[in-house]
Design a protein around this motif. Sequence first.
Motif, PDB file in Angstrom:
ATOM      1  N   GLN A   1       0.844  -1.199   0.000  1.00  0.00           N
ATOM      2  CA  GLN A   1       0.000   0.000   0.000  1.00  0.00           C
ATOM      3  C   GLN A   1       0.879   1.249   0.000  1.00  0.00           C
ATOM      4  O   GLN A   1       0.635   2.196  -0.738  1.00  0.00           O
ATOM      5  CB  GLN A   1      -0.918  -0.014   1.222  1.00  0.00           C
ATOM      6  CG  GLN A   1      -1.851   1.167   1.314  1.00  0.00           C
ATOM      7  CD  GLN A   1      -2.659   1.166   2.595  1.00  0.00           C
ATOM      8  OE1 GLN A   1      -2.184   0.746   3.646  1.00  0.00           O
ATOM      9  NE2 GLN A   1      -3.881   1.643   2.509  1.00  0.00           N
ATOM     10  N   PHE A   2       1.921   1.233   0.804  1.00  0.00           N
ATOM     11  CA  PHE A   2       2.833   2.368   0.846  1.00  0.00           C
ATOM     12  C   PHE A   2       3.561   2.539  -0.487  1.00  0.00           C
ATOM     13  O   PHE A   2       3.711   3.650  -0.986  1.00  0.00           O
ATOM     14  CB  PHE A   2       3.852   2.211   1.982  1.00  0.00           C
ATOM     15  CG  PHE A   2       4.792   3.367   2.059  1.00  0.00           C
ATOM     16  CD1 PHE A   2       4.402   4.537   2.674  1.00  0.00           C
ATOM     17  CD2 PHE A   2       6.043   3.295   1.487  1.00  0.00           C
ATOM     18  CE1 PHE A   2       5.251   5.631   2.729  1.00  0.00           C
ATOM     19  CE2 PHE A   2       6.903   4.377   1.527  1.00  0.00           C
ATOM     20  CZ  PHE A   2       6.506   5.550   2.149  1.00  0.00           C
ATOM     21  N   MET A   3       4.015   1.428  -1.061  1.00  0.00           N
ATOM     22  CA  MET A   3       4.730   1.495  -2.335  1.00  0.00           C
ATOM     23  C   MET A   3       3.872   2.109  -3.438  1.00  0.00           C
ATOM     24  O   MET A   3       4.347   2.903  -4.227  1.00  0.00           O
ATOM     25  CB  MET A   3       5.178   0.099  -2.772  1.00  0.00           C
ATOM     26  CG  MET A   3       6.308  -0.480  -1.974  1.00  0.00           C
ATOM     27  SD  MET A   3       6.640  -2.157  -2.597  1.00  0.00           S
ATOM     28  CE  MET A   3       8.184  -2.497  -1.788  1.00  0.00           C
ATOM     29  N   TYR A   4       2.616   1.733  -3.482  1.00  0.00           N
ATOM     30  CA  TYR A   4       1.730   2.194  -4.549  1.00  0.00           C
ATOM     31  C   TYR A   4       1.098   3.560  -4.271  1.00  0.00           C
ATOM     32  O   TYR A   4       0.889   4.351  -5.192  1.00  0.00           O
ATOM     33  CB  TYR A   4       0.621   1.168  -4.813  1.00  0.00           C
ATOM     34  CG  TYR A   4       1.063   0.022  -5.687  1.00  0.00           C
ATOM     35  CD1 TYR A   4       0.906   0.081  -7.070  1.00  0.00           C
ATOM     36  CD2 TYR A   4       1.636  -1.112  -5.136  1.00  0.00           C
ATOM     37  CE1 TYR A   4       1.311  -0.960  -7.884  1.00  0.00           C
ATOM     38  CE2 TYR A   4       2.045  -2.159  -5.941  1.00  0.00           C
ATOM     39  CZ  TYR A   4       1.881  -2.084  -7.320  1.00  0.00           C
ATOM     40  OH  TYR A   4       2.285  -3.124  -8.106  1.00  0.00           O
ATOM     41  N   LEU A   5       0.772   3.837  -3.021  1.00  0.00           N
ATOM     42  CA  LEU A   5       0.005   5.040  -2.700  1.00  0.00           C
ATOM     43  C   LEU A   5       0.786   6.118  -1.947  1.00  0.00           C
ATOM     44  O   LEU A   5       0.317   7.234  -1.811  1.00  0.00           O
ATOM     45  CB  LEU A   5      -1.235   4.668  -1.873  1.00  0.00           C
ATOM     46  CG  LEU A   5      -2.185   3.661  -2.515  1.00  0.00           C
ATOM     47  CD1 LEU A   5      -3.301   3.300  -1.550  1.00  0.00           C
ATOM     48  CD2 LEU A   5      -2.728   4.193  -3.833  1.00  0.00           C
ATOM     49  N   GLY A   6       1.963   5.750  -1.414  1.00  0.00           N
ATOM     50  CA  GLY A   6       2.748   6.718  -0.669  1.00  0.00           C
ATOM     51  C   GLY A   6       2.337   6.850   0.779  1.00  0.00           C
ATOM     52  O   GLY A   6       2.843   7.691   1.506  1.00  0.00           O
ATOM     53  N   GLU A   7       1.394   6.020   1.225  1.00  0.00           N
ATOM     54  CA  GLU A   7       1.007   5.990   2.621  1.00  0.00           C
ATOM     55  C   GLU A   7       0.512   4.600   2.959  1.00  0.00           C
ATOM     56  O   GLU A   7       0.120   3.834   2.073  1.00  0.00           O
ATOM     57  CB  GLU A   7      -0.053   7.030   2.956  1.00  0.00           C
ATOM     58  CG  GLU A   7      -1.404   6.787   2.346  1.00  0.00           C
ATOM     59  CD  GLU A   7      -2.402   7.837   2.753  1.00  0.00           C
ATOM     60  OE1 GLU A   7      -2.060   9.031   2.763  1.00  0.00           O
ATOM     61  OE2 GLU A   7      -3.537   7.450   3.080  1.00  0.00           O
ATOM     62  N   ALA A   8       0.568   4.265   4.218  1.00  0.00           N
ATOM     63  CA  ALA A   8       0.128   2.939   4.656  1.00  0.00           C
ATOM     64  C   ALA A   8      -0.620   3.055   5.958  1.00  0.00           C
ATOM     65  O   ALA A   8      -0.250   3.837   6.825  1.00  0.00           O
ATOM     66  CB  ALA A   8       1.335   2.008   4.828  1.00  0.00           C
ATOM     67  N   SER A   9      -1.665   2.268   6.090  1.00  0.00           N
ATOM     68  CA  SER A   9      -2.426   2.202   7.333  1.00  0.00           C
ATOM     69  C   SER A   9      -2.271   0.812   7.915  1.00  0.00           C
ATOM     70  O   SER A   9      -2.225  -0.173   7.184  1.00  0.00           O
ATOM     71  CB  SER A   9      -3.901   2.484   7.073  1.00  0.00           C
ATOM     72  OG  SER A   9      -4.058   3.772   6.527  1.00  0.00           O
ATOM     73  N   PHE A  10      -2.181   0.756   9.225  1.00  0.00           N
ATOM     74  CA  PHE A  10      -2.034  -0.518   9.902  1.00  0.00           C
ATOM     75  C   PHE A  10      -2.502  -0.354  11.336  1.00  0.00           C
ATOM     76  O   PHE A  10      -2.652   0.756  11.823  1.00  0.00           O
ATOM     77  CB  PHE A  10      -0.575  -1.010   9.862  1.00  0.00           C
ATOM     78  CG  PHE A  10       0.420   0.064  10.190  1.00  0.00           C
ATOM     79  CD1 PHE A  10       0.754   0.338  11.503  1.00  0.00           C
ATOM     80  CD2 PHE A  10       0.991   0.814   9.188  1.00  0.00           C
ATOM     81  CE1 PHE A  10       1.656   1.339  11.806  1.00  0.00           C
ATOM     82  CE2 PHE A  10       1.895   1.823   9.481  1.00  0.00           C
ATOM     83  CZ  PHE A  10       2.230   2.089  10.799  1.00  0.00           C
TER      84      PHE A  10
END
Length: 119
Positions: free
Chosen positions: A50-59
Amino acid sequence: MEDRKILKAHKHILSYCSPVFKDILSITNEQCPLIYLRGIQKSEMESILQFMYLGEASFLQDRMNEFLLVANNLQIKELHKNIEVDNGGNLKVPETGTLHAEIHDTEKDQVGHVSLMLK
């Protein structure tokens, strides 16, 4: 236990965002290689992708250490450089459950896919 789960991602994205993936993918000529990632849970890898594709990640807040450890081990750009590990191998963790950074790429071509198997 979330083992033997398969996730798909573009080889170009993986190579651009992680020198670890770049090295792995550079030694294979497979059109759709399979990379086995032992010890990485599906939830952490989904957040990394998610971070790689969108520039942010939620967890989940309680999974932050695992997320950051995976990001550090895979040397994910924009995350790896911000992660600190002390002499005891403990991570210095930010106080938020969402990390933001931008990854810019000028090349838009899709260069195949790679499947990631998590155990």
